[in-house]
Scaffold this motif. Structure first.
Motif, PDB file in Angstrom:
ATOM      1  N   PRO A  18       0.915  -1.179   0.050  1.00  0.00           N
ATOM      2  CA  PRO A  18      -0.025  -0.013  -0.076  1.00  0.00           C
ATOM      3  C   PRO A  18       0.802   1.304   0.098  1.00  0.00           C
ATOM      4  O   PRO A  18       2.172   1.126   0.398  1.00  0.00           O
ATOM      5  CB  PRO A  18      -0.708  -0.099   1.299  1.00  0.00           C
ATOM      6  N   PRO A  19       0.416   2.566  -0.609  1.00  0.00           N
ATOM      7  CA  PRO A  19      -1.080   2.616  -1.100  1.00  0.00           C
ATOM      8  C   PRO A  19      -1.393   2.352  -2.355  1.00  0.00           C
ATOM      9  O   PRO A  19      -2.327   2.091  -2.883  1.00  0.00           O
ATOM     10  CB  PRO A  19      -1.397   3.822  -0.653  1.00  0.00           C
ATOM     11  N   VAL A  20      -0.237   2.254  -3.158  1.00  0.00           N
ATOM     12  CA  VAL A  20      -0.462   2.107  -4.921  1.00  0.00           C
ATOM     13  C   VAL A  20       0.560   1.177  -5.343  1.00  0.00           C
ATOM     14  O   VAL A  20       0.759   0.939  -6.774  1.00  0.00           O
ATOM     15  CB  VAL A  20      -0.171   3.559  -5.270  1.00  0.00           C
ATOM     16  N   ASN A  21       1.205   0.206  -4.560  1.00  0.00           N
ATOM     17  CA  ASN A  21       1.964  -1.098  -5.048  1.00  0.00           C
ATOM     18  C   ASN A  21       3.103  -0.200  -5.812  1.00  0.00           C
ATOM     19  O   ASN A  21       3.359  -0.837  -6.946  1.00  0.00           O
ATOM     20  CB  ASN A  21       1.077  -1.671  -5.774  1.00  0.00           C
ATOM     21  N   ALA A  22       3.789   0.894  -5.277  1.00  0.00           N
ATOM     22  CA  ALA A  22       4.954   1.439  -6.158  1.00  0.00           C
ATOM     23  C   ALA A  22       6.109   0.271  -6.039  1.00  0.00           C
ATOM     24  O   ALA A  22       6.368  -0.332  -4.957  1.00  0.00           O
ATOM     25  CB  ALA A  22       5.306   2.504  -5.472  1.00  0.00           C
ATOM     26  N   LEU A  23       6.690   0.137  -7.171  1.00  0.00           N
ATOM     27  CA  LEU A  23       7.732  -0.902  -7.331  1.00  0.00           C
ATOM     28  C   LEU A  23       8.879  -0.702  -6.657  1.00  0.00           C
ATOM     29  O   LEU A  23       9.593   0.353  -7.029  1.00  0.00           O
ATOM     30  CB  LEU A  23       7.839  -1.337  -8.632  1.00  0.00           C
ATOM     31  N   THR A  24       9.613  -1.469  -5.646  1.00  0.00           N
ATOM     32  CA  THR A  24      10.902  -1.472  -5.066  1.00  0.00           C
ATOM     33  C   THR A  24      11.564  -2.472  -5.614  1.00  0.00           C
ATOM     34  O   THR A  24      11.042  -3.518  -6.061  1.00  0.00           O
ATOM     35  CB  THR A  24      10.831  -1.149  -3.709  1.00  0.00           C
ATOM     36  N   PRO A  25      12.943  -2.531  -5.754  1.00  0.00           N
ATOM     37  CA  PRO A  25      13.807  -3.506  -5.741  1.00  0.00           C
ATOM     38  C   PRO A  25      13.458  -4.987  -5.002  1.00  0.00           C
ATOM     39  O   PRO A  25      13.423  -5.965  -5.342  1.00  0.00           O
ATOM     40  CB  PRO A  25      15.097  -3.321  -5.374  1.00  0.00           C
ATOM     41  N   GLU A  26      13.005  -4.757  -3.661  1.00  0.00           N
ATOM     42  CA  GLU A  26      12.573  -5.726  -2.903  1.00  0.00           C
ATOM     43  C   GLU A  26      11.165  -6.502  -3.285  1.00  0.00           C
ATOM     44  O   GLU A  26      11.178  -7.615  -3.368  1.00  0.00           O
ATOM     45  CB  GLU A  26      12.524  -5.227  -1.277  1.00  0.00           C
ATOM     46  N   LEU A  27      10.422  -5.469  -3.680  1.00  0.00           N
ATOM     47  CA  LEU A  27       8.951  -6.108  -4.065  1.00  0.00           C
ATOM     48  C   LEU A  27       9.172  -6.780  -5.427  1.00  0.00           C
ATOM     49  O   LEU A  27       8.888  -8.022  -5.748  1.00  0.00           O
ATOM     50  CB  LEU A  27       8.136  -5.072  -4.347  1.00  0.00           C
ATOM     51  N   SER A  66      16.622   8.032  -3.822  1.00  0.00           N
ATOM     52  CA  SER A  66      17.441   8.030  -2.547  1.00  0.00           C
ATOM     53  C   SER A  66      18.611   7.017  -2.661  1.00  0.00           C
ATOM     54  O   SER A  66      19.355   7.081  -1.712  1.00  0.00           O
ATOM     55  CB  SER A  66      16.439   7.522  -1.655  1.00  0.00           C
ATOM     56  N   LEU A  67      18.732   6.345  -3.883  1.00  0.00           N
ATOM     57  CA  LEU A  67      19.822   4.971  -3.899  1.00  0.00           C
ATOM     58  C   LEU A  67      20.986   5.832  -4.498  1.00  0.00           C
ATOM     59  O   LEU A  67      21.087   6.668  -5.336  1.00  0.00           O
ATOM     60  CB  LEU A  67      19.383   4.083  -4.624  1.00  0.00           C
ATOM     61  N   ASP A  68      22.118   5.129  -4.208  1.00  0.00           N
ATOM     62  CA  ASP A  68      23.565   5.488  -4.725  1.00  0.00           C
ATOM     63  C   ASP A  68      23.549   4.907  -6.271  1.00  0.00           C
ATOM     64  O   ASP A  68      22.421   4.219  -6.496  1.00  0.00           O
ATOM     65  CB  ASP A  68      24.624   5.157  -3.854  1.00  0.00           C
ATOM     66  N   ALA A  69      24.425   4.986  -7.051  1.00  0.00           N
ATOM     67  CA  ALA A  69      24.615   4.502  -8.357  1.00  0.00           C
ATOM     68  C   ALA A  69      24.481   3.161  -8.194  1.00  0.00           C
ATOM     69  O   ALA A  69      23.627   2.577  -9.215  1.00  0.00           O
ATOM     70  CB  ALA A  69      25.979   4.944  -8.932  1.00  0.00           C
ATOM     71  N   ALA A  70      24.983   2.378  -7.599  1.00  0.00           N
ATOM     72  CA  ALA A  70      25.063   0.958  -7.740  1.00  0.00           C
ATOM     73  C   ALA A  70      23.440   0.535  -7.211  1.00  0.00           C
ATOM     74  O   ALA A  70      22.836  -0.388  -7.723  1.00  0.00           O
ATOM     75  CB  ALA A  70      25.954   0.192  -6.642  1.00  0.00           C
ATOM     76  N   LEU A  72      20.733   1.992  -7.576  1.00  0.00           N
ATOM     77  CA  LEU A  72      20.040   2.411  -8.686  1.00  0.00           C
ATOM     78  C   LEU A  72      19.689   1.821  -9.743  1.00  0.00           C
ATOM     79  O   LEU A  72      18.859   1.092 -10.279  1.00  0.00           O
ATOM     80  CB  LEU A  72      20.212   3.807  -8.957  1.00  0.00           C
ATOM     81  N   LYS A  73      20.991   1.107 -10.137  1.00  0.00           N
ATOM     82  CA  LYS A  73      21.136   0.301 -11.219  1.00  0.00           C
ATOM     83  C   LYS A  73      20.671  -1.185 -10.975  1.00  0.00           C
ATOM     84  O   LYS A  73      19.830  -1.790 -11.655  1.00  0.00           O
ATOM     85  CB  LYS A  73      22.714   0.055 -11.606  1.00  0.00           C
ATOM     86  N   ALA A  74      20.813  -1.607  -9.669  1.00  0.00           N
ATOM     87  CA  ALA A  74      20.180  -2.958  -9.126  1.00  0.00           C
ATOM     88  C   ALA A  74      18.699  -2.694  -9.220  1.00  0.00           C
ATOM     89  O   ALA A  74      17.978  -3.770  -9.449  1.00  0.00           O
ATOM     90  CB  ALA A  74      20.729  -3.273  -7.977  1.00  0.00           C
ATOM     91  N   GLY A  75      18.265  -1.428  -8.876  1.00  0.00           N
ATOM     92  CA  GLY A  75      16.645  -1.184  -8.714  1.00  0.00           C
ATOM     93  C   GLY A  75      16.038  -1.473  -9.947  1.00  0.00           C
ATOM     94  O   GLY A  75      15.183  -2.095 -10.357  1.00  0.00           O
ATOM     95  N   TRP A  76      16.525  -0.755 -11.159  1.00  0.00           N
ATOM     96  CA  TRP A  76      15.943  -0.853 -12.290  1.00  0.00           C
ATOM     97  C   TRP A  76      16.229  -2.276 -13.104  1.00  0.00           C
ATOM     98  O   TRP A  76      15.387  -2.802 -13.669  1.00  0.00           O
ATOM     99  CB  TRP A  76      16.603   0.167 -13.313  1.00  0.00           C
ATOM    100  N   ALA A  77      17.314  -2.962 -12.653  1.00  0.00           N
ATOM    101  CA  ALA A  77      17.790  -4.181 -13.134  1.00  0.00           C
ATOM    102  C   ALA A  77      16.690  -5.134 -12.425  1.00  0.00           C
ATOM    103  O   ALA A  77      16.095  -6.352 -13.263  1.00  0.00           O
ATOM    104  CB  ALA A  77      18.927  -4.821 -12.931  1.00  0.00           C
ATOM    105  N   SER A  78      16.047  -4.924 -11.561  1.00  0.00           N
ATOM    106  CA  SER A  78      15.021  -5.656 -10.638  1.00  0.00           C
ATOM    107  C   SER A  78      13.854  -5.851 -11.727  1.00  0.00           C
ATOM    108  O   SER A  78      13.016  -6.634 -11.777  1.00  0.00           O
ATOM    109  CB  SER A  78      14.840  -5.479  -9.356  1.00  0.00           C
ATOM    110  N   LEU A  79      13.470  -4.694 -12.154  1.00  0.00           N
ATOM    111  CA  LEU A  79      12.389  -4.420 -13.123  1.00  0.00           C
ATOM    112  C   LEU A  79      12.416  -5.448 -14.322  1.00  0.00           C
ATOM    113  O   LEU A  79      11.437  -6.133 -14.541  1.00  0.00           O
ATOM    114  CB  LEU A  79      12.143  -2.966 -13.502  1.00  0.00           C
ATOM    115  N   PHE A  80      13.313  -5.288 -14.907  1.00  0.00           N
ATOM    116  CA  PHE A  80      13.542  -6.289 -16.145  1.00  0.00           C
ATOM    117  C   PHE A  80      13.775  -7.800 -15.729  1.00  0.00           C
ATOM    118  O   PHE A  80      13.228  -8.556 -16.344  1.00  0.00           O
ATOM    119  CB  PHE A  80      15.015  -5.707 -16.871  1.00  0.00           C
ATOM    120  N   ALA A  81      14.462  -7.917 -14.461  1.00  0.00           N
ATOM    121  CA  ALA A  81      14.336  -9.505 -14.107  1.00  0.00           C
ATOM    122  C   ALA A  81      13.053 -10.110 -13.828  1.00  0.00           C
ATOM    123  O   ALA A  81      12.523 -10.832 -14.205  1.00  0.00           O
ATOM    124  CB  ALA A  81      15.189  -9.654 -12.947  1.00  0.00           C
ATOM    125  N   ALA A  82      12.142  -9.142 -13.206  1.00  0.00           N
ATOM    126  CA  ALA A  82      10.710  -9.469 -12.796  1.00  0.00           C
ATOM    127  C   ALA A  82       9.891  -9.630 -14.315  1.00  0.00           C
ATOM    128  O   ALA A  82       9.187 -10.818 -14.577  1.00  0.00           O
ATOM    129  CB  ALA A  82       9.869  -8.464 -12.100  1.00  0.00           C
TER     130      ALA A  82
END
Length: 249
Positions: A18-27, A66-70, A72-82
């Protein structure tokens, strides 16, 4: 961040942040794991659902900023992995969209076999250009394969989010129903599909979706680096800061 509901051989994976299912690397990591684990746990079909009024609002931009460069890259990579996990699932996946599905939410939905959306003033689409980002070709391919080349061009270049009736008309979603029934309709669609001879259905499905799997598999670290260069550009950062300010109001 996820809830699993079992409907016999069909498992429903529900985004629950909640509230809007914003996508984080963990999710996204949890989603990838759940999608990949479902067939081994007996699932013959998967429903991907979200919240009422919002399936997923896309990537959690304030968190990403709020993330550092590493990170941030891991965060976007998690979207493509999902996305790759959904696209390559050995069992069919139906998206139950009970509300808005912009940006990353739309990406996840486009990776599914079938999309059922709530009827009403709910919007879906890839609006990355509106914050100064270029959707990578692998993501643009997802849009082209469901709405056609020219219509995808118009939607992608404008970053337009279309309401459910227009989404149905252009093929971005396959079916509309009342918001409270989207998961039930997804269940019915999968149940009908599973009545077919399994070997033939699954083999045909794999052939038909090979382009989708290939497009997402072709997205490499170098492509992600280029995307992050755009993310870090002054123009994009200004647009993202304005977005975060609007979200905070």
């Amino acid at each position: 961040m996820l809830q699993i509901h079992r409907h016999g051989p069909i498992h429903e994976i529900q985004l629950a942040r909640p509230p809007v299912n914003a996508l984080t690397p963990e999710l996204l990591s949890a989603l990838r794991t759940a999608v990949e684990a479902a067939p081994a746990d007996g699932a013959q079909g998967i429903i991907l659902s979200g919240g009422a009024k919002v399936f997923s609002a896309g990537m959690d931009v304030p968190h990403l900023m709020s993330l550092d460069a590493a990170g941030l890259k891991a965060g976007w990579a998690s979207l493509f992995a999902a996305a790759r996990a959904i696209a390559a699932s050995p069992v069919p996946v139906a998206a139950a969209l009970a509300g808005h599905s912009p940006a990353g939410g739309c990406v996840l939905a486009l990776c599914c076999d079938y999309r059922i959306m709530a009827r009403g003033p709910f919007r879906i689409g890839l609006n990355e250009v509106q914050v100064g980002l270029v959707a990578p070709d692998a993501i643009q391919h997802l849009m082209r394969r469901v709405v056609g080349t020219y219509r995808a061009e118009r939607l992608l270049v404008s970053g337009e989010l279309v309401e459910s009736e227009q989404a149905l008309a252009c093929g971005l979603v396959d079916e509309l129903t009342d918001a409270e029934h989207v998961s039930q309709r997804a269940l019915v669609w999968l149940q009908e599909l599973l009545k077919l001879p399994a070997q033939a259905m699954l083999a045909t499905r794999a052939l038909a979706r090979a382009d989708l799997v290939s497009a997402l598999a072709s997205f490499r670290d170098d492509d992600l680096d280029g995307f992050l260069d755009e993310w870090n550009s002054p123009q994009t950062q200004a647009a993202l800061q304005a977005l975060v300010a609007r979200l905070g109001k």
